[in-house]
Design a protein around this motif. Structure first.
Motif, mmCIF file in Angstrom:
data_model
loop_
_atom_site.group_PDB
_atom_site.id
_atom_site.type_symbol
_atom_site.label_atom_id
_atom_site.label_comp_id
_atom_site.label_asym_id
_atom_site.label_seq_id
_atom_site.Cartn_x
_atom_site.Cartn_y
_atom_site.Cartn_z
ATOM 1 N N ILE A 237 0.821 -1.210 0.000
ATOM 2 C CA ILE A 237 0.000 0.000 0.000
ATOM 3 C C ILE A 237 0.862 1.270 0.000
ATOM 4 O O ILE A 237 0.668 2.162 -0.835
ATOM 5 N N ARG A 238 1.819 1.368 0.946
ATOM 6 C CA ARG A 238 2.656 2.567 0.998
ATOM 7 C C ARG A 238 3.515 2.714 -0.258
ATOM 8 O O ARG A 238 3.566 3.805 -0.839
ATOM 9 N N PRO A 239 4.211 1.638 -0.689
ATOM 10 C CA PRO A 239 4.984 1.780 -1.939
ATOM 11 C C PRO A 239 4.119 2.194 -3.121
ATOM 12 O O PRO A 239 4.526 3.015 -3.938
ATOM 13 N N ARG A 240 2.911 1.634 -3.212
ATOM 14 C CA ARG A 240 2.013 2.003 -4.306
ATOM 15 C C ARG A 240 1.658 3.477 -4.244
ATOM 16 O O ARG A 240 1.655 4.182 -5.266
ATOM 17 N N ALA A 241 1.372 3.958 -3.030
ATOM 18 C CA ALA A 241 0.993 5.365 -2.873
ATOM 19 C C ALA A 241 2.154 6.292 -3.241
ATOM 20 O O ALA A 241 1.957 7.295 -3.941
ATOM 21 N N ARG A 244 2.773 6.141 -7.034
ATOM 22 C CA ARG A 244 1.762 6.914 -7.758
ATOM 23 C C ARG A 244 2.018 8.406 -7.618
ATOM 24 O O ARG A 244 1.932 9.167 -8.581
ATOM 25 N N SER A 245 2.346 8.815 -6.391
ATOM 26 C CA SER A 245 2.600 10.238 -6.157
ATOM 27 C C SER A 245 3.797 10.720 -6.965
ATOM 28 O O SER A 245 3.771 11.789 -7.582
ATOM 29 N N PHE A 246 4.854 9.897 -6.975
ATOM 30 C CA PHE A 246 6.070 10.271 -7.676
ATOM 31 C C PHE A 246 5.842 10.314 -9.189
ATOM 32 O O PHE A 246 6.258 11.247 -9.875
ATOM 33 N N THR A 247 5.149 9.292 -9.719
ATOM 34 C CA THR A 247 4.936 9.238 -11.169
ATOM 35 C C THR A 247 3.943 10.304 -11.633
ATOM 36 O O THR A 247 4.076 10.848 -12.732
ATOM 37 N N LYS A 249 3.505 13.236 -10.256
ATOM 38 C CA LYS A 249 4.168 14.546 -10.207
ATOM 39 C C LYS A 249 5.234 14.679 -11.287
ATOM 40 O O LYS A 249 5.429 15.743 -11.859
ATOM 41 N N GLY A 250 5.949 13.583 -11.557
ATOM 42 C CA GLY A 250 7.095 13.669 -12.442
ATOM 43 C C GLY A 250 8.300 14.178 -11.677
ATOM 44 O O GLY A 250 8.182 14.757 -10.587
ATOM 45 N N PHE A 251 9.483 13.972 -12.242
ATOM 46 C CA PHE A 251 10.704 14.312 -11.513
ATOM 47 C C PHE A 251 10.802 15.809 -11.241
ATOM 48 O O PHE A 251 11.182 16.241 -10.155
ATOM 49 N N ARG A 252 10.436 16.636 -12.242
ATOM 50 C CA ARG A 252 10.592 18.075 -12.078
ATOM 51 C C ARG A 252 9.717 18.602 -10.946
ATOM 52 O O ARG A 252 10.187 19.355 -10.082
ATOM 53 N N ARG A 253 8.439 18.194 -10.924
ATOM 54 C CA ARG A 253 7.541 18.662 -9.868
ATOM 55 C C ARG A 253 7.940 18.099 -8.511
ATOM 56 O O ARG A 253 7.856 18.788 -7.497
ATOM 57 N N PHE A 254 8.369 16.816 -8.494
ATOM 58 C CA PHE A 254 8.864 16.233 -7.244
ATOM 59 C C PHE A 254 10.055 17.025 -6.730
ATOM 60 O O PHE A 254 10.152 17.336 -5.536
ATOM 61 N N PHE A 255 10.984 17.367 -7.626
ATOM 62 C CA PHE A 255 12.185 18.098 -7.233
ATOM 63 C C PHE A 255 11.817 19.466 -6.666
ATOM 64 O O PHE A 255 12.349 19.894 -5.631
ATOM 65 N N LEU A 256 10.874 20.141 -7.309
ATOM 66 C CA LEU A 256 10.504 21.485 -6.879
ATOM 67 C C LEU A 256 9.682 21.474 -5.589
ATOM 68 O O LEU A 256 9.924 22.276 -4.685
ATOM 69 N N GLU A 257 8.695 20.569 -5.507
ATOM 70 C CA GLU A 257 7.778 20.593 -4.374
ATOM 71 C C GLU A 257 8.315 19.864 -3.153
ATOM 72 O O GLU A 257 8.287 20.391 -2.042
ATOM 73 N N ASP A 258 8.775 18.632 -3.350
ATOM 74 C CA ASP A 258 9.130 17.790 -2.203
ATOM 75 C C ASP A 258 10.572 17.978 -1.746
ATOM 76 O O ASP A 258 10.860 17.889 -0.560
ATOM 77 N N ASN A 302 11.615 12.126 5.734
ATOM 78 C CA ASN A 302 10.621 12.306 4.666
ATOM 79 C C ASN A 302 10.520 11.015 3.868
ATOM 80 O O ASN A 302 11.444 10.638 3.134
ATOM 81 N N LYS A 303 9.379 10.330 3.986
ATOM 82 C CA LYS A 303 9.234 9.002 3.383
ATOM 83 C C LYS A 303 9.227 9.058 1.856
ATOM 84 O O LYS A 303 9.765 8.168 1.197
ATOM 85 N N LEU A 304 8.628 10.091 1.273
ATOM 86 C CA LEU A 304 8.570 10.183 -0.180
ATOM 87 C C LEU A 304 9.954 10.420 -0.774
ATOM 88 O O LEU A 304 10.338 9.809 -1.773
ATOM 89 N N ILE A 305 10.733 11.303 -0.149
ATOM 90 C CA ILE A 305 12.094 11.566 -0.631
ATOM 91 C C ILE A 305 12.953 10.312 -0.501
ATOM 92 O O ILE A 305 13.678 9.934 -1.425
ATOM 93 N N ALA A 306 12.874 9.651 0.662
ATOM 94 C CA ALA A 306 13.661 8.433 0.878
ATOM 95 C C ALA A 306 13.267 7.354 -0.128
ATOM 96 O O ALA A 306 14.130 6.676 -0.712
ATOM 97 N N PHE A 307 11.966 7.200 -0.356
ATOM 98 C CA PHE A 307 11.496 6.197 -1.312
ATOM 99 C C PHE A 307 11.989 6.513 -2.722
ATOM 100 O O PHE A 307 12.438 5.622 -3.455
ATOM 101 N N ALA A 308 11.904 7.787 -3.116
ATOM 102 C CA ALA A 308 12.319 8.172 -4.471
ATOM 103 C C ALA A 308 13.794 7.854 -4.706
ATOM 104 O O ALA A 308 14.163 7.289 -5.742
ATOM 105 N N PHE A 309 14.654 8.186 -3.745
ATOM 106 C CA PHE A 309 16.090 7.972 -3.932
ATOM 107 C C PHE A 309 16.501 6.517 -3.721
ATOM 108 O O PHE A 309 17.590 6.125 -4.137
ATOM 109 N N SER A 310 15.613 5.719 -3.105
ATOM 110 C CA SER A 310 15.930 4.292 -2.984
ATOM 111 C C SER A 310 15.823 3.599 -4.336
ATOM 112 O O SER A 310 16.320 2.486 -4.509
#
Length: 393
Positions: A237-241, A244-247, A249-258, A302-310
């Motif tokens: 559930i968490r990885p899926r969420a 989904r959030s990362f995809t 947003k896309g890398f540019r929006r993730f980089f700017l917002e998160d 920050n779980k989203l940042i950690a997940f993205a870079f993993s």
């Protein structure tokens, strides 16, 4: 609008599961009938006077189960009956007399004001007169519900609820006892169905209330269910969420917002980057996602940042990561490295066989590469974020 038309506005019925509550059932039925005649009673194998009492209510839908199978099973039977009769919502109310039928219009009003949701009556378990074991059990349930869904509720155990039948009918359930009421709200939240509390009144009268909750057995069942739900949360559930959030947003929006504009401190964001890289390059293939989310949760990063870079170990990069790890491991272990490893790899032809023959070098090198890379990425993120922060000023 008369009181007995209240539920008609949202096409709802009332489901009353009952087991050996003949002393209070009549009062509950008569109270509910003030608001609707669309009542489904599921007699879950009662051995007291319940059957004879229900014989006087010929205008209601009465379902007699031959033997007691549990509250969860009775509710599931009631949901099916309500669905067959074409209802959109079902309000469930316990037959032990603790709930007030006068609160039924609150559920209808909430749906009309704020739209479809799964509503749970908030009994205010901190008030005077609430049994200590009930208050503790509710806090325990609230904690795990929040962990599994991210939703904070004040009461997750109340049986006074409103279910959106059309939205839960496609969910597969496994439990049949008291733990069903935990399973249904967690899985509803996973399906993005809003789950909310609304205030209701409650009456605890020890002289007439009969509870069939068996503390040891039922608490064990609930604990086993929560263990399973937590595993599903962490593994899927968490990885899926986050994915989904990362995809989305896309890398540019993730980089700017998160990464740049989140409310977390620069140090916290840099440590989250470092954690993601550390786990992503570690030799724990298949367990990287659950590991990074668990560590981010424990360390409050920050779980989203950690997940993205993993996800640094993308499939196209895996051969290079493995090869570099082997080179570093061979160097640290005093084994021959350089081009000889590359020739051996080419001769063997598969990652698995080659790694088995050089497992020590690979494990040592992977952890070394992960540690050094985490430090580099973490320091780099810290410096870049500091520079960005100064530019704002």
């Amino acid at each position: 609008m008369t009181s007995n038309e209240v539920l008609a506005t949202i096409n709802a019925c009332v489901i009353i599961p009952t087991y050996n509550n003949a002393k209070t059932l009549r009062r509950v039925l008569d109270g509910v009938r003030q608001y609707t005649s669309h009542i489904i009673v599921v007699n879950d194998g009662s051995t007291d006077d319940t059957a004879s009492l229900l014989a006087h209510y010929s205008d209601l839908t009465i379902i007699h189960l031959p033997r007691n199978k549990g509250k969860g099973w009775a509710l599931r039977i009631g949901f099916r009956a309500a669905g067959r009769q074409g209802f959109s919502y079902a309000i469930t109310i316990d037959s032990d007399g603790q709930h007030f039928p006068e609160d039924i219009p609150r559920f209808v009003d909430e749906i009309e004001r704020h739209g479809s949701a799964l509503l749970i009556g908030d009994r205010n378990m901190n008030r005077e007169g609430i049994p200590g074991k009930s208050s503790f059990g509710n806090r325990f349930s609230n904690f795990w519900f929040r962990f599994e869904t991210g939703i904070a509720l004040a009461d997750t155990q109340s049986g006074f609820r409103l279910y959106p039948l059309n939205r839960i009918q496609g969910i597969r359930f496994y439990s049949t006892k008291f733990e069903f009421e935990v399973e249904v709200i967690v899985k509803a939240a996973w399906r993005c169905i809003p789950v909310r509390n609304i205030p209701v009144n409650v009456l605890y009268n020890p002289a007439e209330r009969v509870s069939h909750f068996r503390p040891f057995r039922d608490f064990t069942r609930i604990s086993i269910l929560n263990t399973w739900l937590v595993l599903v949360t962490l593994l899927y559930i968490r990885p899926r969420a986050y994915f989904r959030s990362f995809t989305e947003k896309g890398f540019r929006r993730f980089f700017l917002e998160d990464l740049l504009h989140s409310d977390d401190s620069i140090l916290k964001k840099a440590l989250s980057v470092a954690l993601g890289v550390l786990v992503g390059l570690s030799p724990i293939w298949g367990f990287q996602t659950i590991t990074v989310l668990f560590l981010a949760l424990v360390l409050r990063l920050n779980k989203l940042i950690a997940f993205a870079f993993s996800n640094i170990s993308l499939p196209p990069l895996i051969p290079f990561i493995i090869y570099i790890s082997l080179q570093i491991g061979a160097l640290l272990s005093g084994q021959p490295a350089g081009s000889s490893l590359l020739f051996q790899w080419a001769e063997i032809g598969t990652y698995g066989t080659f790694i088995q023959q050089h497992l020590t070098e690979y494990v040592v090198g992977s952890f070394a590469l992960a540690t050094v890379s985490a430090v580099i990425f973490g320091l780099g993120a810290y410096l870049l974020l500091n520079i960005k922060d100064r530019q704002k000023v």
